[in-house]
Design an enzyme around this catalytic site. Sequence first.
Site, mmCIF file in Angstrom:
data_model
loop_
_atom_site.group_PDB
_atom_site.id
_atom_site.type_symbol
_atom_site.label_atom_id
_atom_site.label_comp_id
_atom_site.label_asym_id
_atom_site.label_seq_id
_atom_site.Cartn_x
_atom_site.Cartn_y
_atom_site.Cartn_z
ATOM 1 N N LYS A 32 -4.366 -0.314 13.846
ATOM 2 C CA LYS A 32 -3.984 -0.901 12.573
ATOM 3 C C LYS A 32 -3.050 0.052 11.834
ATOM 4 O O LYS A 32 -2.082 -0.376 11.190
ATOM 5 C CB LYS A 32 -5.236 -1.195 11.742
ATOM 6 C CG LYS A 32 -4.963 -1.950 10.442
ATOM 7 C CD LYS A 32 -4.825 -1.044 9.246
ATOM 8 C CE LYS A 32 -4.660 -1.858 7.967
ATOM 9 N NZ LYS A 32 -4.407 -1.011 6.782
ATOM 10 N N ASP A 80 9.132 -11.472 12.301
ATOM 11 C CA ASP A 80 7.807 -12.083 12.330
ATOM 12 C C ASP A 80 6.767 -11.032 12.691
ATOM 13 O O ASP A 80 6.509 -10.772 13.869
ATOM 14 C CB ASP A 80 7.802 -13.228 13.345
ATOM 15 C CG ASP A 80 6.487 -14.010 13.358
ATOM 16 O OD1 ASP A 80 5.518 -13.557 12.711
ATOM 17 O OD2 ASP A 80 6.427 -15.060 14.029
ATOM 18 N N GLU A 82 0.840 -1.192 0.000
ATOM 19 C CA GLU A 82 0.000 0.000 0.000
ATOM 20 C C GLU A 82 0.880 1.249 0.000
ATOM 21 O O GLU A 82 1.517 1.578 1.005
ATOM 22 C CB GLU A 82 -0.918 -0.011 1.226
ATOM 23 C CG GLU A 82 -1.992 1.058 1.194
ATOM 24 C CD GLU A 82 -2.940 0.950 2.378
ATOM 25 O OE1 GLU A 82 -3.577 1.958 2.695
ATOM 26 O OE2 GLU A 82 -3.038 -0.139 2.977
ATOM 27 N N HIS A 128 -5.325 9.015 0.231
ATOM 28 C CA HIS A 128 -5.282 7.563 -0.017
ATOM 29 C C HIS A 128 -5.635 7.247 -1.472
ATOM 30 O O HIS A 128 -4.960 6.459 -2.126
ATOM 31 C CB HIS A 128 -6.250 6.853 0.922
ATOM 32 C CG HIS A 128 -6.304 5.374 0.711
ATOM 33 N ND1 HIS A 128 -5.361 4.524 1.244
ATOM 34 C CD2 HIS A 128 -7.165 4.590 0.013
ATOM 35 C CE1 HIS A 128 -5.633 3.284 0.889
ATOM 36 N NE2 HIS A 128 -6.736 3.297 0.140
#
Length: 445
Positions: A281, A297, A85, A394
């Site tokens: 997030k 990870d 993104e 965005h």
Amino acid sequence: MNNNIISGCSKMNKNAKIEMVASRFTNPEAIIDELKSYWHENPAIQRLFDEFSENTISNFYFPLGIAPNFNINGKMYLVPMVIEESSVVAAASNSAKYWAPKGGFRAEVISTTKVGQVHFIWNGDVKKLQSYFPELKRNLIEGTRHITENMEKRGGGILDIELVDMSDKLDNYFQLKATFDTQDAMGANFINSCLEEFAMILKEHLAESEHYTGAEKECQVIMSILSNYTPECLVKVTVECDINCLRNAGDIDDPEHFAWKFEKAVRIAQIDPHRATTHNKGIFNGIDAVALATGNDFRAIEAGGHTYAARDGKYRSLTDVDVSGGKFRYWLTVPIALGTVGGLTSLHPMAKFSLQLLENPPAQDLMKIAASVGMANNFGALKSLVTKGIQVGHMKMHLLNILNSLDANDLEKAKAVEYFAQHKVSYNSVKKFLAGMRQTVAANL
């Protein structure tokens, strides 16, 4: 669709696996060619990639981008980010550039302690187990010396082991809960090796100690595994400036009103789990991208971070803000367990490159870098939300994805980028723009 169970897939060679997969399509030869087109041209590197996973048939590419101008504790970094993104890299870069001359990101590692557990059922005398635990603890530490010796030379190892009685929550359930310092390694294999040895020593202790009779029959080890919840492996990142310094930062014309709205946005994320989830997030957009770039990870990091956000029983924002005394102060506290040695960090050529780009930082510095990028992404997203809205920026970053999905050529892309610099982006508006362009071109032929 073939519904037969596939046996022996892992024993097939790579070409056989590809042919099996391709046979499920109507154009198997084209599928085989496409899968092979993503193989690395260097056979040795491709073999390395194949061995990172199981039943590999090809490579799945993600872009490696860079976010410049990260001033972290007075040192400038060019940060590698792996993410699909583009707006995430753009937001991180813009926030980094904004904060760099204002003191940048002040980051500190509060602790690097990690946790592992041996979960077991104990049907015997609880008081005996508790009374003779100091003896067992000595046996556990001495019995794993062959595993911990090298880690101890680097300054790490087992920090402590405690006996935890959780029989009030599950009948006869106990834990050996150990804490570790793994230095520059993420340490999963080291911790799990210690824990499995603990389980063996526990059973031997109960079978051989003079304090117990037939006690080995009273103990059933359920499992031995590290925890990805690392509430004591914490990083704190802070940005701070005078409220007046917020003026003209992008779309901020009234700094006091911006600071007021920003504070309210953070408070909302602290009381509403729906908002908190999206808020956090945005933080992990940045942290995960750095973790992927450096061969770490990201799934473990996310799991631990979200658990930490719910540590008081309600899911909340990982950030906090203070707007007082003419100052704007914003900070992030997040658990991050990262490594700079072991695992893929030195095996994957791009992970190795990413660490070299960061000047081969020790694990604690990488933790600070990742948290700073997470803070940058979160600040950028929140700034957009309380000013112009998230979709303007965005969708402009998403423009190329839309153009590619509509098979735009280079000239059409260039014209579209120029046009949509001043117009709102949506799939339909881009489709209409391209149709108009193509109609004009066709009419002039």
